[in-house]
Design a protein around this motif. Structure first.
Motif, mmCIF file in Angstrom:
data_model
loop_
_atom_site.group_PDB
_atom_site.id
_atom_site.type_symbol
_atom_site.label_atom_id
_atom_site.label_comp_id
_atom_site.label_asym_id
_atom_site.label_seq_id
_atom_site.Cartn_x
_atom_site.Cartn_y
_atom_site.Cartn_z
ATOM 1 N N ARG A 236 0.846 -1.210 0.000
ATOM 2 C CA ARG A 236 0.000 0.000 0.000
ATOM 3 C C ARG A 236 0.880 1.258 0.000
ATOM 4 N NH1 ARG A 236 -2.302 0.508 6.256
ATOM 5 N NH2 ARG A 236 -0.482 1.629 7.035
ATOM 6 N N GLY A 237 0.212 2.397 -0.024
ATOM 7 C CA GLY A 237 0.874 3.689 0.152
ATOM 8 C C GLY A 237 2.024 3.938 -0.817
ATOM 9 N N ASP A 257 5.992 -7.627 1.422
ATOM 10 C CA ASP A 257 5.307 -7.001 2.566
ATOM 11 C C ASP A 257 4.969 -8.080 3.587
ATOM 12 O OD1 ASP A 257 3.531 -5.288 4.240
ATOM 13 O OD2 ASP A 257 3.564 -3.944 2.512
ATOM 14 N N ALA A 261 -0.480 -8.492 5.219
ATOM 15 C CA ALA A 261 -0.915 -7.629 4.105
ATOM 16 C C ALA A 261 -1.018 -8.429 2.807
ATOM 17 C CB ALA A 261 0.070 -6.473 3.938
ATOM 18 N N LEU A 279 6.979 -11.227 3.439
ATOM 19 C CA LEU A 279 8.252 -11.151 4.156
ATOM 20 C C LEU A 279 8.194 -10.103 5.253
ATOM 21 C CD1 LEU A 279 11.359 -12.113 3.794
ATOM 22 C CD2 LEU A 279 11.659 -9.887 2.711
ATOM 23 N N LEU A 357 14.060 4.725 2.168
ATOM 24 C CA LEU A 357 13.142 5.794 2.523
ATOM 25 C C LEU A 357 13.544 6.367 3.881
ATOM 26 C CD1 LEU A 357 10.427 6.771 1.025
ATOM 27 C CD2 LEU A 357 11.642 4.817 0.095
ATOM 28 N N ALA A 358 13.957 7.623 3.881
ATOM 29 C CA ALA A 358 14.212 8.338 5.132
ATOM 30 C C ALA A 358 12.973 9.180 5.402
ATOM 31 C CB ALA A 358 15.469 9.186 5.001
ATOM 32 N N LYS A 376 15.208 7.224 11.022
ATOM 33 C CA LYS A 376 15.350 7.856 9.700
ATOM 34 C C LYS A 376 16.674 8.622 9.578
ATOM 35 C CE LYS A 376 11.450 6.342 8.040
ATOM 36 N NZ LYS A 376 11.459 5.316 6.989
ATOM 37 N N PHE A 404 5.447 15.670 3.935
ATOM 38 C CA PHE A 404 4.067 15.243 4.221
ATOM 39 C C PHE A 404 3.463 14.660 2.949
ATOM 40 C CE2 PHE A 404 -0.418 15.433 4.774
ATOM 41 C CZ PHE A 404 -0.634 15.235 6.117
HETATM 42 P P1 NAD Z 1 2.208 2.841 5.118
HETATM 43 O O1 NAD Z 1 2.021 2.591 6.571
HETATM 44 O O2 NAD Z 1 1.033 3.278 4.320
HETATM 45 O O3 NAD Z 1 2.855 1.556 4.423
HETATM 46 C C1 NAD Z 1 3.967 0.894 4.975
HETATM 47 C C2 NAD Z 1 3.991 -0.537 4.475
HETATM 48 O O4 NAD Z 1 5.115 -1.186 5.095
HETATM 49 C C3 NAD Z 1 2.744 -1.327 4.861
HETATM 50 O O5 NAD Z 1 2.227 -2.007 3.745
HETATM 51 C C4 NAD Z 1 3.248 -2.271 5.927
HETATM 52 O O6 NAD Z 1 2.542 -3.520 5.947
HETATM 53 C C5 NAD Z 1 4.694 -2.477 5.519
HETATM 54 N N1 NAD Z 1 5.519 -2.968 6.621
HETATM 55 C C6 NAD Z 1 5.520 -2.531 7.899
HETATM 56 N N2 NAD Z 1 6.359 -3.281 8.630
HETATM 57 C C7 NAD Z 1 6.905 -4.205 7.805
HETATM 58 C C8 NAD Z 1 7.822 -5.262 7.975
HETATM 59 N N3 NAD Z 1 8.356 -5.536 9.181
HETATM 60 N N4 NAD Z 1 8.140 -6.033 6.920
HETATM 61 C C9 NAD Z 1 7.599 -5.782 5.698
HETATM 62 N N5 NAD Z 1 6.708 -4.801 5.473
HETATM 63 C C10 NAD Z 1 6.361 -4.018 6.519
HETATM 64 O O7 NAD Z 1 3.399 3.894 5.028
HETATM 65 P P2 NAD Z 1 3.746 4.975 3.881
HETATM 66 O O8 NAD Z 1 3.159 6.266 4.281
HETATM 67 O O9 NAD Z 1 3.454 4.434 2.543
HETATM 68 O O10 NAD Z 1 5.322 5.109 4.097
HETATM 69 C C11 NAD Z 1 6.267 4.350 3.375
HETATM 70 C C12 NAD Z 1 7.665 4.768 3.803
HETATM 71 O O11 NAD Z 1 7.827 6.176 3.623
HETATM 72 C C13 NAD Z 1 7.975 4.494 5.272
HETATM 73 O O12 NAD Z 1 9.325 4.105 5.404
HETATM 74 C C14 NAD Z 1 7.754 5.833 5.925
HETATM 75 O O13 NAD Z 1 8.470 5.966 7.121
HETATM 76 C C15 NAD Z 1 8.240 6.762 4.851
HETATM 77 N N6 NAD Z 1 7.686 8.120 4.948
HETATM 78 C C16 NAD Z 1 6.351 8.368 4.789
HETATM 79 C C17 NAD Z 1 5.880 9.677 4.907
HETATM 80 C C18 NAD Z 1 4.427 10.039 4.706
HETATM 81 O O14 NAD Z 1 4.096 11.218 4.795
HETATM 82 N N7 NAD Z 1 3.544 9.101 4.406
HETATM 83 C C19 NAD Z 1 6.765 10.712 5.199
HETATM 84 C C20 NAD Z 1 8.111 10.420 5.370
HETATM 85 C C21 NAD Z 1 8.560 9.125 5.235
#
Ligand code: NAD
Length: 466
Positions: A236-237, A257, A261, A279, A357-358, A376, A404
């Protein structure tokens, strides 16, 4: 998760109200669609003195840009439709607006010469099209000549301020070439920064070294053709968007993932024509399972995208051991172990790319996120430290730091906090997962071998913190 304010404010009614009341007016960002040109209109190139980067005009022409060099008259524009700032002349020449402005400041050696940059932009900015692109090119300061370094570093302040002045979805970024880098190293960065792929990259400084290898891109609609990628957290995401963007650009994708999930993961893997790998990256056998999957299904690996991440926010005074440990384990320690195993495995092919990804939280800090920010910031340290070893193996390692971004992660924030956080950047809106995905894709290009050990922020130039 749609940004209703953005839609409303760009309607005729919303525009009128916003102008009267003085509300922020985020512009509509230009985002890449397969087959889009780098820029939709002409680009103007300027430079300090006569000695710019050799071959830069030819490079830009080769990229297919309608390049115009040299001075031209300052002309008027329609204030509403342009993104320039300052006073508006009333003389209309009917000339087309600039889709991009590139200024080669690499030859600047004294502060006085920066006035040439001012002269170029003072006129040209008034004709910058909505969602236009500004790129300044300089040389990295070398720590030897204070006058030279002061001049070179001044570009940093210029670009960070200019990015805050631009409106209507326009962006400004700085590319700093290291001593040995020439025009060839600029092709990838310029294709990225001038195109719709960099929609949410604003006010940033990208250090670019000489190309590590000459392998070019045969088809820019498929810059990752023939590459095998693994994307963690792909269900996702941002992870799902990265999988889609890499596949669109020609890569074969392993979507990984958590088992929990699984259903969403299979859907993503099917959509991108890849394989799903259930995984937990923090599990002890994670590296072995990933290596086995890549080896048996694909015979090698080129692109490793460490996207999986979690948040467990609490003030440090209230932080539980569980919250602390789990965030560090998933966001940082898993990457350290996976990268070590992959670099030792012999599975990574020449020209491989490791991208982590930081987060801007790891750069500026964030209340309630000491654990997350530690993970991060740790990723940033890891990337910098590993860059020499990875380069020696023929690859690169970089980080992307989103600000964001509209995802389930940020949707979990309280409404008011989320709405405020969305506007606290120069583009006055949240980024989309695809914006992060495009930055990851750029770092994976064969043409990006000169970008190593860097942190590329995709944050619309966050106004808070760093
Ligand atoms: P999200 O929570 O929507 O998705 C994260 C995904 O990682 C999920 O599908 C989850 O199941 C998977 N995941 C979690 N733990 C796991 C594990 N142990 N093994 C395998 N998969 C695992 O998050 P997102 O918003 O899409 O963020 C993705 C990345 O971007 C992250 O590293 C997050 O820290 C970084 N990030 C996001 C934002 C933001 O605004 N959304 C900002 C800065 C950084």
């Amino acid at each position: 998760m749609s940004d209703r304010y953005l839609t409303l404010i760009n309607s005729p009614f919303g525009r009128t109200v916003a102008t009267r009341v003085g509300l922020p007016r985020p512009g509509v960002l230009r985002r890449y669609q397969l087959g889009d040109p780098v820029l939709e209109g002409p680009l103007r190139l300027g430079r300090v003195g006569a000695d710019g980067i050799k071959g830069l005009p030819e490079l830009l022409t080769g990229v297919g840009l309608g390049l115009v060099e040299g001075d031209s008259e300052v002309v008027s524009q329609d204030r509403d439709a342009s993104c320039g700032v300052g006073s508006v002349s009333t003389r209309e020449t009917g000339r087309q607006r600039w889709s991009g402005l590139v200024f080669d400041a690499s030859a600047a050696s004294r502060p006085g010469e920066l006035a040439e940059l001012r002269d170029f932009f003072a006129g040209a900015l008034r004709r910058l099209a909505p969602a236009g692109r500004v790129v300044v090119i300089g040389r990295q300061p070398q720590g030897q000549d204070p006058v030279l370094d002061a001049t070179r570093n001044a570009l940093d302040g210029i670009i960070r301020s200019l990015a805050k002045e631009l409106r209507a979805g326009a962006t400004a970024n700085l590319v700093l070439l290291t001593g040995d880098a020439d025009a060839a190293a600029l092709e990838g960065p310029l294709r990225f920064l001038l195109s719709g792929r960099s929609a949410y990259v604003d006010g940033q400084v990208l250090v670019v070294g000489a190309l590590a290898d000459e392998s070019g891109v045969a088809d820019w609609n498929q810059p990752l053709a023939g590459r095998v990628a693994v994307v963690t957290g792909a269900a996702r995401g941002i992870g799902a968007a990265i999988a889609a963007a890499l596949a669109r650009d020609g890569a074969r994708v392993i979507a990984a993932d958590l088992p929990a999930a699984g259903e969403a993961l299979s859907k993503v893997a099917n959509q991108v024509g890849g394989t799903a790998l259930q995984l937990d990256i923090a599990a002890p056998q994670a590296a072995g399972r990933l290596i086995q999957h890549a080896e048996t299904r694909y015979g090698g690996l080129d692109l490793v995208i460490h996207n999986a991440g979690i948040t467990r926010d609490k003030l440090l005074a209230n932080m539980s051991v569980k919250h602390w440990d789990s965030v560090l384990a998933v966001n940082l320690e898993a990457q350290l172990l996976l990268n070590r195993a992959l670099l030792d495995s012999g599975l990574l092919r020449a020209g491989h790319r490791l991208v982590s990804l930081a987060s801007t939280s790891g750069i500026a800090g964030n209340r309630g996120q000491t654990n997350y920010a530690a993970s991060k910031a740790g990723v940033i340290g890891m990337v910098r430290s590993w860059s020499s070893e990875v380069a020696a193996q023929g690859g690169t390692i970089n980080a992307v730091a989103p600000g964001f971004i509209d995802t389930d992660m940020t949707h979990a924030m309280p409404f008011a906090t989320r709405e405020v956080a969305r506007r606290l950047n120069s583009l006055q809106q949240a980024g989309l997962p695809v914006d992060v995905a495009e930055a990851v894709g750029f770092l994976c290009w064969p043409a990006s071998s000169g970008v190593n050990g860097q942190v590329l922020r995709v944050c619309g130039q966050n106004l808070v913190g760093a």
